[in-house]
Design a protein around this motif. Structure first.
Motif, PDB file in Angstrom:
ATOM      1  N   ILE A   4      98.919 -46.160-136.352  1.00 34.71           N
ATOM      2  CA  ILE A   4      97.845 -45.094-136.758  1.00 34.71           C
ATOM      3  C   ILE A   4      98.238 -44.732-137.864  1.00 34.71           C
ATOM      4  O   ILE A   4      99.344 -44.081-137.917  1.00 34.71           O
ATOM      5  CB  ILE A   4      97.730 -44.141-135.384  1.00 34.71           C
ATOM      6  N   ASN A   5      97.286 -44.837-138.842  1.00 31.65           N
ATOM      7  CA  ASN A   5      97.364 -44.169-140.203  1.00 31.65           C
ATOM      8  C   ASN A   5      97.205 -42.684-139.905  1.00 31.65           C
ATOM      9  O   ASN A   5      96.459 -42.085-139.274  1.00 31.65           O
ATOM     10  CB  ASN A   5      96.119 -44.613-140.992  1.00 31.65           C
ATOM     11  N   ARG A  60      82.863 -48.041-140.319  1.00 32.64           N
ATOM     12  CA  ARG A  60      83.181 -46.834-141.353  1.00 32.64           C
ATOM     13  C   ARG A  60      84.682 -46.349-140.871  1.00 32.64           C
ATOM     14  O   ARG A  60      85.145 -46.467-139.818  1.00 32.64           O
ATOM     15  CB  ARG A  60      82.204 -45.632-141.089  1.00 32.64           C
ATOM     16  N   GLU A  61      85.251 -45.746-141.932  1.00 26.93           N
ATOM     17  CA  GLU A  61      86.590 -44.951-141.894  1.00 26.93           C
ATOM     18  C   GLU A  61      86.332 -43.927-140.806  1.00 26.93           C
ATOM     19  O   GLU A  61      85.668 -42.965-140.980  1.00 26.93           O
ATOM     20  CB  GLU A  61      87.248 -44.594-143.111  1.00 26.93           C
ATOM     21  N   LEU A  62      87.068 -43.775-139.685  1.00 23.79           N
ATOM     22  CA  LEU A  62      87.176 -42.836-138.826  1.00 23.79           C
ATOM     23  C   LEU A  62      88.218 -41.824-139.138  1.00 23.79           C
ATOM     24  O   LEU A  62      89.401 -42.491-138.769  1.00 23.79           O
ATOM     25  CB  LEU A  62      87.021 -43.221-137.299  1.00 23.79           C
ATOM     26  N   VAL A  63      88.378 -40.692-139.144  1.00 21.82           N
ATOM     27  CA  VAL A  63      89.306 -39.574-138.913  1.00 21.82           C
ATOM     28  C   VAL A  63      89.049 -38.664-137.780  1.00 21.82           C
ATOM     29  O   VAL A  63      87.858 -38.080-137.726  1.00 21.82           O
ATOM     30  CB  VAL A  63      89.317 -38.903-140.292  1.00 21.82           C
ATOM     31  N   SER A  88      92.065 -42.886-138.492  1.00 23.91           N
ATOM     32  CA  SER A  88      93.298 -42.064-139.001  1.00 23.91           C
ATOM     33  C   SER A  88      93.250 -40.968-138.256  1.00 23.91           C
ATOM     34  O   SER A  88      92.176 -40.477-137.873  1.00 23.91           O
ATOM     35  CB  SER A  88      92.863 -41.663-140.551  1.00 23.91           C
ATOM     36  N   ASN A  89      94.438 -40.399-138.101  1.00 25.79           N
ATOM     37  CA  ASN A  89      94.655 -39.032-137.246  1.00 25.79           C
ATOM     38  C   ASN A  89      94.920 -38.051-138.512  1.00 25.79           C
ATOM     39  O   ASN A  89      95.665 -38.324-139.431  1.00 25.79           O
ATOM     40  CB  ASN A  89      95.838 -39.275-136.605  1.00 25.79           C
ATOM     41  N   LEU A  90      94.172 -36.999-138.224  1.00 29.21           N
ATOM     42  CA  LEU A  90      94.510 -35.936-139.179  1.00 29.21           C
ATOM     43  C   LEU A  90      95.784 -34.930-138.558  1.00 29.21           C
ATOM     44  O   LEU A  90      95.869 -34.325-137.531  1.00 29.21           O
ATOM     45  CB  LEU A  90      93.438 -34.860-139.006  1.00 29.21           C
ATOM     46  N   SER A  91      96.896 -35.687-139.202  1.00 26.83           N
ATOM     47  CA  SER A  91      98.239 -35.389-138.763  1.00 26.83           C
ATOM     48  C   SER A  91      98.576 -33.666-138.563  1.00 26.83           C
ATOM     49  O   SER A  91      99.210 -33.381-137.261  1.00 26.83           O
ATOM     50  CB  SER A  91      99.372 -36.026-139.689  1.00 26.83           C
ATOM     51  N   ASP A  92      97.926 -32.756-139.086  1.00 33.12           N
ATOM     52  CA  ASP A  92      98.350 -31.362-139.200  1.00 33.12           C
ATOM     53  C   ASP A  92      97.141 -30.643-138.378  1.00 33.12           C
ATOM     54  O   ASP A  92      97.155 -29.406-138.392  1.00 33.12           O
ATOM     55  CB  ASP A  92      98.680 -30.768-140.349  1.00 33.12           C
ATOM     56  N   GLY A  93      96.221 -31.568-137.916  1.00 38.94           N
ATOM     57  CA  GLY A  93      95.058 -30.740-137.408  1.00 38.94           C
ATOM     58  C   GLY A  93      94.121 -29.665-138.208  1.00 38.94           C
ATOM     59  O   GLY A  93      94.441 -29.615-139.436  1.00 38.94           O
ATOM     60  N   MET A  94      93.467 -29.004-137.325  1.00 36.34           N
ATOM     61  CA  MET A  94      92.736 -28.024-138.110  1.00 36.34           C
ATOM     62  C   MET A  94      93.562 -26.775-138.558  1.00 36.34           C
ATOM     63  O   MET A  94      93.207 -26.153-139.424  1.00 36.34           O
ATOM     64  CB  MET A  94      91.590 -27.390-136.965  1.00 36.34           C
ATOM     65  N   LEU A  95      94.927 -26.908-138.165  1.00 34.94           N
ATOM     66  CA  LEU A  95      95.922 -25.747-138.494  1.00 34.94           C
ATOM     67  C   LEU A  95      96.189 -25.994-140.024  1.00 34.94           C
ATOM     68  O   LEU A  95      96.584 -24.947-140.591  1.00 34.94           O
ATOM     69  CB  LEU A  95      96.932 -25.710-137.393  1.00 34.94           C
ATOM     70  N   GLY A  96      96.342 -27.206-140.317  1.00 31.24           N
ATOM     71  CA  GLY A  96      96.556 -27.709-141.623  1.00 31.24           C
ATOM     72  C   GLY A  96      95.308 -27.906-142.521  1.00 31.24           C
ATOM     73  O   GLY A  96      95.434 -28.242-143.549  1.00 31.24           O
TER      74      GLY A  96
END
Length: 103
Positions: A4-5, A60-63, A88-96
């Motif tokens: 997973i990117n 499409r690219e999904l994040v 792709s996963n937003l690794s630091d989530g909304m906190l980042g």
């Protein structure tokens, strides 16, 4: 196992400013989303991803976004298992996330 990117908030913000084809999916709960979302994101709570899979664009690219990056990683794994290649996963989530939010 699926690879997973992962990208962080700063990278996503940069990509969104350059590319309007990224499809952001916020898998947080309703009360979390009420505090703000990334502009243009689509809200699909994690437990509804399986029943909503047909609504997601495979070309499409999904994040995928959650609060800290764990639920979104689970969603990414599920989507990869179901044939989505550009996830792709937003690794630091909304906190980042330091960019704009909409309520």
């Amino acid at each position: 196992m699926y690879n997973i990117n992962e990208i962080n908030g700063e990278e996503l913000e940069s990509k969104l400013s350059q590319n309007n084809t990224i499809y952001v999916v916020d898998v947080r709960e309703d009360d979390e989303v009420a505090q703000g979302m990334i502009p243009g994101a689509v809200h699909i709570p994690l437990q509804k991803i399986p029943e909503s899979i047909d609504q997601l664009p495979e070309d499409r690219e999904l994040v995928i976004v959650c609060r800290i990056g764990m639920r979104s990683m689970n969603a990414c794994l599920f989507l990869k298992q179901h044939g989505f290649e550009h996830v792709s996963n937003l690794s630091d989530g909304m906190l980042g996330w330091t960019g704009e939010i909409v309520i």
